[in-house]
Every structure is written in C-alpha cells, then in structure tokens.
Design a protein around this motif. Structure first.
Motif, PDB file in Angstrom:
ATOM      1  N   GLU A   1      -6.800  55.077  25.545  1.00  0.00           N
ATOM      2  CA  GLU A   1      -5.384  55.258  25.878  1.00  0.00           C
ATOM      3  C   GLU A   1      -4.565  54.306  25.002  1.00  0.00           C
ATOM      4  N   PRO A   2      -4.180  54.727  23.800  1.00  0.00           N
ATOM      5  CA  PRO A   2      -3.563  53.796  22.846  1.00  0.00           C
ATOM      6  C   PRO A   2      -2.125  53.409  23.184  1.00  0.00           C
ATOM      7  N   ILE A   3      -1.445  54.143  24.053  1.00  0.00           N
ATOM      8  CA  ILE A   3      -0.043  53.869  24.348  1.00  0.00           C
ATOM      9  C   ILE A   3       0.071  53.127  25.678  1.00  0.00           C
ATOM     10  N   GLY A   4       0.830  52.046  25.681  1.00  0.00           N
ATOM     11  CA  GLY A   4       1.047  51.276  26.896  1.00  0.00           C
ATOM     12  C   GLY A   4       2.480  50.804  26.987  1.00  0.00           C
ATOM     13  N   PHE A   5       2.822  50.230  28.118  1.00  0.00           N
ATOM     14  CA  PHE A   5       4.176  49.716  28.311  1.00  0.00           C
ATOM     15  C   PHE A   5       4.183  48.702  29.442  1.00  0.00           C
ATOM     16  N   THR A   6       5.237  47.899  29.490  1.00  0.00           N
ATOM     17  CA  THR A   6       5.500  46.997  30.607  1.00  0.00           C
ATOM     18  C   THR A   6       6.995  46.957  30.853  1.00  0.00           C
TER      19      THR A   6
ATOM     20  N   ALA B   1      10.642  44.491  28.760  1.00  0.00           N
ATOM     21  CA  ALA B   1      10.710  45.943  28.592  1.00  0.00           C
ATOM     22  C   ALA B   1      10.150  46.234  27.211  1.00  0.00           C
ATOM     23  N   SER B   2       8.855  46.550  27.150  1.00  0.00           N
ATOM     24  CA  SER B   2       8.196  46.691  25.852  1.00  0.00           C
ATOM     25  C   SER B   2       7.236  47.875  25.853  1.00  0.00           C
TER      26      SER B   2
ATOM     27  N   VAL C   1      -5.465  46.727  15.620  1.00  0.00           N
ATOM     28  CA  VAL C   1      -4.157  46.085  15.673  1.00  0.00           C
ATOM     29  C   VAL C   1      -3.352  46.671  16.834  1.00  0.00           C
ATOM     30  N   VAL C   2      -2.725  45.813  17.623  1.00  0.00           N
ATOM     31  CA  VAL C   2      -1.856  46.250  18.714  1.00  0.00           C
ATOM     32  C   VAL C   2      -0.419  45.918  18.338  1.00  0.00           C
ATOM     33  N   LEU C   3       0.430  46.930  18.296  1.00  0.00           N
ATOM     34  CA  LEU C   3       1.848  46.754  18.023  1.00  0.00           C
ATOM     35  C   LEU C   3       2.618  46.778  19.339  1.00  0.00           C
ATOM     36  N   GLU C   4       3.567  45.872  19.494  1.00  0.00           N
ATOM     37  CA  GLU C   4       4.403  45.852  20.688  1.00  0.00           C
ATOM     38  C   GLU C   4       5.843  45.636  20.265  1.00  0.00           C
ATOM     39  N   ALA C   5       6.756  46.411  20.849  1.00  0.00           N
ATOM     40  CA  ALA C   5       8.169  46.329  20.486  1.00  0.00           C
ATOM     41  C   ALA C   5       9.013  46.305  21.748  1.00  0.00           C
ATOM     42  N   GLY C   6      10.105  45.539  21.703  1.00  0.00           N
ATOM     43  CA  GLY C   6      11.014  45.448  22.838  1.00  0.00           C
ATOM     44  C   GLY C   6      11.264  44.004  23.211  1.00  0.00           C
ATOM     45  N   VAL C   7      11.397  43.748  24.502  1.00  0.00           N
ATOM     46  CA  VAL C   7      11.564  42.406  25.045  1.00  0.00           C
ATOM     47  C   VAL C   7      10.270  42.027  25.746  1.00  0.00           C
ATOM     48  N   TYR C   8       9.685  40.888  25.396  1.00  0.00           N
ATOM     49  CA  TYR C   8       8.378  40.522  25.932  1.00  0.00           C
ATOM     50  C   TYR C   8       8.250  39.000  25.987  1.00  0.00           C
ATOM     51  N   PRO C   9       7.280  38.459  26.736  1.00  0.00           N
ATOM     52  CA  PRO C   9       7.140  37.004  26.865  1.00  0.00           C
ATOM     53  C   PRO C   9       6.888  36.325  25.529  1.00  0.00           C
ATOM     54  N   SER C  10       7.382  35.108  25.413  1.00  0.00           N
ATOM     55  CA  SER C  10       7.224  34.329  24.189  1.00  0.00           C
ATOM     56  C   SER C  10       5.760  33.966  23.951  1.00  0.00           C
ATOM     57  N   HIS C  11       5.415  33.840  22.684  1.00  0.00           N
ATOM     58  CA  HIS C  11       4.067  33.411  22.301  1.00  0.00           C
ATOM     59  C   HIS C  11       3.942  31.890  22.284  1.00  0.00           C
ATOM     60  N   ILE C  12       5.016  31.176  22.615  1.00  0.00           N
ATOM     61  CA  ILE C  12       5.084  29.724  22.476  1.00  0.00           C
ATOM     62  C   ILE C  12       4.911  29.047  23.832  1.00  0.00           C
ATOM     63  N   GLY C  13       4.118  27.974  23.877  1.00  0.00           N
ATOM     64  CA  GLY C  13       4.119  27.097  25.035  1.00  0.00           C
ATOM     65  C   GLY C  13       2.909  27.182  25.940  1.00  0.00           C
ATOM     66  N   PHE C  14       2.696  26.102  26.695  1.00  0.00           N
ATOM     67  CA  PHE C  14       1.604  26.008  27.663  1.00  0.00           C
ATOM     68  C   PHE C  14       1.967  26.704  28.966  1.00  0.00           C
TER      69      PHE C  14
ATOM     70  N   TYR D   1      11.097  31.383  26.551  1.00  0.00           N
ATOM     71  CA  TYR D   1      10.252  32.039  27.534  1.00  0.00           C
ATOM     72  C   TYR D   1      10.097  33.530  27.238  1.00  0.00           C
ATOM     73  N   TYR D   2      11.056  34.116  26.525  1.00  0.00           N
ATOM     74  CA  TYR D   2      10.964  35.529  26.143  1.00  0.00           C
ATOM     75  C   TYR D   2      11.545  35.694  24.748  1.00  0.00           C
ATOM     76  N   GLN D   3      11.298  36.841  24.155  1.00  0.00           N
ATOM     77  CA  GLN D   3      11.832  37.142  22.826  1.00  0.00           C
ATOM     78  C   GLN D   3      11.939  38.652  22.667  1.00  0.00           C
ATOM     79  N   ALA D   4      12.779  39.068  21.732  1.00  0.00           N
ATOM     80  CA  ALA D   4      12.993  40.489  21.481  1.00  0.00           C
ATOM     81  C   ALA D   4      12.695  40.790  20.022  1.00  0.00           C
ATOM     82  N   GLY D   5      11.877  41.811  19.797  1.00  0.00           N
ATOM     83  CA  GLY D   5      11.521  42.176  18.440  1.00  0.00           C
ATOM     84  C   GLY D   5      10.275  43.031  18.410  1.00  0.00           C
ATOM     85  N   VAL D   6       9.481  42.824  17.375  1.00  0.00           N
ATOM     86  CA  VAL D   6       8.233  43.563  17.178  1.00  0.00           C
ATOM     87  C   VAL D   6       7.132  42.567  16.862  1.00  0.00           C
ATOM     88  N   LYS D   7       5.957  42.768  17.462  1.00  0.00           N
ATOM     89  CA  LYS D   7       4.838  41.900  17.133  1.00  0.00           C
ATOM     90  C   LYS D   7       3.589  42.723  16.859  1.00  0.00           C
ATOM     91  N   ALA D   8       2.733  42.171  16.018  1.00  0.00           N
ATOM     92  CA  ALA D   8       1.423  42.751  15.731  1.00  0.00           C
ATOM     93  C   ALA D   8       0.364  41.732  16.119  1.00  0.00           C
TER      94      ALA D   8
END
Length: 335
Positions: free
Chosen positions: A72-77, A106-107, A116-129, A151-158
C-alpha cells in the motif's frame, strides 16, 4: 482548509489499515512567582504548561492515519488539535495563530519502489529530542532547547533507509515552524540517523532565510538504553541568525515497572546576544517527573521544575525576576 480535508477524504475512499486515535491532555500548574498575567514562560514558548495557577486544557487531538507499506504505497496523516499548546506553537505564523489553530499535521506520503518515502504537507519536525505531544516525552513540560526549535514544518521530505543501521532525510521547507512562508526563500533540512543495539543518534540541520537573516541550525540527539529499565539521552544545539545561540541538555528515565517511571532533565541554554529567546540571557533548568499509568489509556505525571536566567524574564505579581519554581500535575487520556 476545506480543500485539504476534501483531498484526504478522496484519497481515503479506498484506503485500508486506517487508524483513528486521539487524546486529551489537561494539567494544573503552580508557579511560586504568581505572575499577574498567568504566563509561566517567555513569549513564544510554553507549549505545555503555559498558564500558571489554573487548570488548563493543554492539548486535545484527533488523528486519522493510513501508513504506507510495500503493498500500500499511499498513506496520509491528518491530526487536528485544540488547546493552549496549539495557540503557542502557531504564534509565529505570518497570518497569526488563528489561521491554523486546529491543525498540527496534514500530510500525504508515497513509498517508491526503491524504498524512498516521499511526504508532503504539514508534518512534525525532524529536529529535537522532544516532540509536541507531552504524552510521548519523558517530562511533562519541554526543555528550552525544545521550545527554541521547530515542532512542525511545512514542505516536502524524502526519507530513505540505507541499511538496518543508517537512514537519512532531506527536507525542502517553507521555513522555521511555518505553514505560510514569510518570504520568497525556501529552507533546507537534513537528518542523518544511526541505530545499533542500545544506541540511537541523529544529526539534524536547518538552513533558511528567516526572514531578514539566514538562519543556520544544527541539532545532535543521542539515546542510550543502558538496561531495559534505564535510558539516558542528550541533546546539543547550535544556531545562528543575526546572532548565535547554543544549548545542551541531559535526560534520564528509570522505569520502575510497567506502570511507573521517574525522569530527570537538566539543561543550559545560552543566548548572549538575543539570537532567538527575546533577550540576552543564559537559561538553566532542572526538572524531575514521576509518571504513573494506572490504566492502559491513562498517563499521569507529577513534576517539579526550576528555571533560572541571567535576566529578569519571569513574571511576578508586579514585576519580573530571574527565577521561577513550578509544580505540575498533568493527565493524558488516550483513545
């Protein structure tokens, strides 16, 4: 917002393995300073426990998720939120906190055949403990390192796992904790993560224009599982914009048994030229947290926290002082 929700409904029409989850997070915080404005922390911070000497709804969340897989290659949150915490976390948005008051994530995600997993939208930040949800952190309140990073960011990540030990991420972002961009430039974020046995580590970076100066930031997070019951963590941050700042934090968590745990945190955050904290200062903080889980869906946290600054940044009844002492009782119900 209506268009975004409509897109999720359309994609989910044939979805499988969906999950619906949520929680309600409430707390009472006592502040020995008794600030007149009831604000525990400096402006722009306090994503958990902002209000002093009152019972508060810190955060409530509803989440709808469909994870990606090989078949199931398509997902969302889609995560909708309400409460004091979301007002704080969205305070820096160019259109104001009200524009996205009820939105945390909303991604859309798509898994390519090469892994490779691509995610686009608004999602939690990759930074921090520490993350935005207090239920997932060792302590109830968050560190200064956490409050002065996204705590969050908007864009595209791979995202890609090179092997069982190494993985990486590349982000193209609107900016530093922004859904709406505050200029015409884009930011770049990266993560290189390592996991082997009891050790987990990640090196996270951010580079972007915010809005009149180029902001560079680096964050190193390390977690060491000493025994099944004892975990140690550390985080080191360094940033620069029109001025430099840095900080270091140490964490420890002891699981007494499956239902009880104790966590401690100590940190120092240095911002000598007001690069990000609102005033030239050095902040020190120590926190002790007792966690109990009397039921599978109930998390209780009792916490005491002491903050000190080299500047008078903490409110009182009629002035400001350089320290505060907090006592917190928090409860999270999950479903």
């Amino acid at each position: 917002m209506k268009r975004l929700v409509g897109t999720f409904v359309f994609i989910a029409a044939s979805a499988h393995a969906q999950t619906f989850t949520g929680f309600v997070d409430a707390a009472y915080l006592w502040n020995d300073n008794r600030p007149a404005n009831h604000q525990n922390f400096v402006p722009g911070t306090g994503t958990s426990g902002r209000q002093a000497n009152e019972l508060t709804l810190n955060l409530a969340q509803l989440q709808w998720t469909r994870a990606t897989s090989a078949t199931e290659p398509i997902g969302f949150t889609l995560a909708l939120v309400a409460g004091e915490g979301t007002d704080v976390v969205h305070a820096g948005e160019p259109r104001g906190a009200d524009a996205y008051r009820y939105l945390y994530q909303a991604s859309l995600a798509y898994r390519l055949r090469n892994g490779v997993v691509l995610e686009a939208g608004v999602y939690p930040s990759h930074i921090g403990f520490e993350g935005f949800y207090s239920k997932d952190n060792w302590n109830y309140t968050r560190s200064w390192l956490g409050e002065f990073s996204p705590y969050y960011q908007a864009g595209v990540k791979a995202s890609y796992s090179f092997n069982s030990n190494w993985s990486g991420q590349l982000h193209l972002l609107n900016g530093w904790q922004l859904i709406n961009d505050n200029n015409d430039s884009k930011a770049i974020g990266t993560q290189l993560a390592y996991v082997k046995g009891p050790i987990s580590a990640s090196l996270n970076t951010f580079v972007g224009r915010e809005p009149d100066h180029t902001r560079t930031f680096g964050d190193l997070v390390v977690l060491y599982r000493v025994t099944p019951k004892l975990q140690l963590g550390a985080s080191v941050d360094a940033g620069a914009s029109d001025a430099k700042w840095d900080g270091v934090a140490a964490y420890a968590r002891w699981s007494i048994d499956d239902r009880h745990a104790v966590a401690v945190r100590a940190e120092e955050f240095r911002d000598p030229h007001n690069g990000i904290s609102g005033t030239p200062q050095k902040l020190r903080e120590a926190t002790l947290t007792y966690e109990a889980r009397p039921r599978a869906n109930l998390i209780l946290k009792l916490e005491t926290r002491c903050d000190r600054s080299t500047a008078d940044v903490f409110g009182t009844k009629d002035a400001r002082r350089n320290r505060q002492l907090l006592a917190i009782a928090g409860a999270v119900v999950t479903f």
